[in-house]
Scaffold this motif. Structure first.
Motif, PDB file in Angstrom:
ATOM      1  N   GLY A  30       0.773  -1.223   0.000  1.00 42.02           N
ATOM      2  CA  GLY A  30       0.000   0.000   0.000  1.00 42.02           C
ATOM      3  C   GLY A  30       0.803   1.271   0.000  1.00 42.02           C
ATOM      4  N   ARG A  31       2.123   1.169   0.032  1.00 40.82           N
ATOM      5  CA  ARG A  31       2.975   2.359   0.027  1.00 40.82           C
ATOM      6  C   ARG A  31       3.558   2.579  -1.366  1.00 40.82           C
ATOM      7  NH1 ARG A  31       4.710   3.633   5.422  1.00 40.82           N
ATOM      8  NH2 ARG A  31       5.529   5.538   4.473  1.00 40.82           N
ATOM      9  N   ASP A  70       1.826   8.719   1.091  1.00 41.97           N
ATOM     10  CA  ASP A  70       2.090   7.284   1.273  1.00 41.97           C
ATOM     11  C   ASP A  70       3.519   6.906   0.876  1.00 41.97           C
ATOM     12  OD1 ASP A  70       1.793   7.670  -1.484  1.00 41.97           O
ATOM     13  OD2 ASP A  70       0.923   5.688  -1.797  1.00 41.97           O
ATOM     14  N   LEU A 107       7.288   5.948   0.776  1.00 39.84           N
ATOM     15  CA  LEU A 107       8.264   5.297   1.641  1.00 39.84           C
ATOM     16  C   LEU A 107       9.579   5.205   0.880  1.00 39.84           C
ATOM     17  CD1 LEU A 107       8.925   3.599   4.259  1.00 39.84           C
ATOM     18  CD2 LEU A 107       8.343   1.579   2.893  1.00 39.84           C
ATOM     19  N   SER A 149       9.478  -3.207  11.946  1.00 41.11           N
ATOM     20  CA  SER A 149       8.375  -3.190  10.994  1.00 41.11           C
ATOM     21  C   SER A 149       8.120  -1.790  10.445  1.00 41.11           C
ATOM     22  CB  SER A 149       7.091  -3.706  11.651  1.00 41.11           C
ATOM     23  OG  SER A 149       7.244  -5.048  12.036  1.00 41.11           O
ATOM     24  N   VAL A 150       7.568  -1.763   9.235  1.00 46.56           N
ATOM     25  CA  VAL A 150       7.139  -0.511   8.621  1.00 46.56           C
ATOM     26  C   VAL A 150       5.699  -0.249   9.032  1.00 46.56           C
ATOM     27  CG1 VAL A 150       6.675   0.698   6.464  1.00 46.56           C
ATOM     28  CG2 VAL A 150       8.689  -0.777   6.660  1.00 46.56           C
ATOM     29  N   THR A 151       5.506   0.828   9.765  1.00 49.29           N
ATOM     30  CA  THR A 151       4.174   1.268  10.155  1.00 49.29           C
ATOM     31  C   THR A 151       3.856   2.544   9.376  1.00 49.29           C
ATOM     32  OG1 THR A 151       5.224   2.357  12.045  1.00 49.29           O
ATOM     33  CG2 THR A 151       4.226   0.193  12.438  1.00 49.29           C
ATOM     34  N   PRO A 152       2.593   2.998   9.379  1.00 46.96           N
ATOM     35  CA  PRO A 152       2.206   4.114   8.502  1.00 46.96           C
ATOM     36  C   PRO A 152       3.017   5.389   8.664  1.00 46.96           C
ATOM     37  CG  PRO A 152       0.252   2.992   9.306  1.00 46.96           C
ATOM     38  CD  PRO A 152       1.408   2.383  10.029  1.00 46.96           C
ATOM     39  N   GLU A 153       3.556   5.632   9.855  1.00 47.60           N
ATOM     40  CA  GLU A 153       4.291   6.882  10.052  1.00 47.60           C
ATOM     41  C   GLU A 153       5.754   6.814   9.624  1.00 47.60           C
ATOM     42  OE1 GLU A 153       4.917   4.516  13.850  1.00 47.60           O
ATOM     43  OE2 GLU A 153       3.281   4.888  12.425  1.00 47.60           O
ATOM     44  N   GLU A 197       8.965   6.956   7.523  1.00 47.93           N
ATOM     45  CA  GLU A 197       9.358   7.650   6.292  1.00 47.93           C
ATOM     46  C   GLU A 197      10.477   6.913   5.563  1.00 47.93           C
ATOM     47  OE1 GLU A 197       9.208  12.267   6.917  1.00 47.93           O
ATOM     48  OE2 GLU A 197       9.981  11.344   8.766  1.00 47.93           O
ATOM     49  N   TYR A 240      12.968   3.405   5.410  1.00 47.01           N
ATOM     50  CA  TYR A 240      13.288   2.026   5.786  1.00 47.01           C
ATOM     51  C   TYR A 240      14.760   1.811   5.458  1.00 47.01           C
ATOM     52  CZ  TYR A 240      12.809  -3.079   6.118  1.00 47.01           C
ATOM     53  OH  TYR A 240      12.930  -4.398   6.469  1.00 47.01           O
TER      54      TYR A 240
END
Length: 210
Positions: free
Chosen positions: A6-7, A36, A38, A71-75, A77, A79
């Protein structure tokens, strides 16, 4: 990669000192119109991971590290892919690739792996180690080569690829076409020089040697 579902993902790979801050700043500029977004940062030397994280966190970025299995969470920016041997994985999820060693005078990175995985390539101006390849790719409009190294210029290039699907598909198509042309030229060259590469493999030479 399930963590990034979804990113809109950009993979900045083989980065060198001085480039990560430019790329992170470009991320933030580009994310104003694409929340969205990343950015995957895969440094050329993964052992710099903790140093890069400390620097970017001090600058206010929200970042997690691959080496720490975070983990990658919505906030999130950035990785930080501070691992080796996983570039194909990052290219597989990326909508665009920024190739490092080109925003600083290191000489750039080979763009062919990204192009083979159908990822549009953005590079800085410092690509003297691969100048001939990039000249061919730029002429074929298969890559975007920046004429400056500031974050604004990079953010504009990212936006043009991410926000214009037709332009992105054109770069992918042109990349595949140019790769095919480069491959054809290499095959033709090898056909011409192969007889001179291994003369002792030719039967008539082996017979004389006996």
């Amino acid at each position: 990669h399930a963590l990034m579902a979804g990113r809109s993902v950009v993979a900045a790979v083989s980065t060198h000192p001085g480039e990560e801050r430019i790329i992170a700043a470009a991320h933030r500029l580009a994310a104003k119109g694409r929340p969205d977004l990343l950015t995957i940062l895969a440094p050329r030397h993964p052992e710099r991971g903790d140093e890069i994280r400390a620097q970017l966190e001090a600058d206010g970025y929200v970042i997690v590290q691959r080496s720490k299995d975070e983990s990658v969470t919505p906030e999130i920016e950035v990785y930080l892919a501070d691992t080796l041997g996983e570039l194909p994985l990052w290219f597989d999820v990326a909508k665009a690739a920024i190739l490092g060693g080109s925003l600083v005078p290191h000489g750039g990175q080979n763009p062919l792996e990204a192009l083979r995985q159908s990822v549009p390539v953005i590079t800085g101006p410092h690509v003297h180690n691969f100048e001939e390849i990039y000249e061919t790719l730029v002429q074929g409009t298969a890559v975007s080569r920046l004429d400056a190294t500031d974050s604004e210029t990079l953010a504009d290039a990212l936006a043009s690829v991410l926000d214009d699907e037709a332009a992105r598909e054109t770069m992918i198509t042109n990349g595949a076409k140019t790769l095919e042309e480069l491959s054809g030229a290499l095959t033709l060259t090898m056909q011409h020089i192969r007889p001179w590469l291994s003369p002792f493999a030719r039967p008539e030479v082996r017979d004389r040697a006996d």
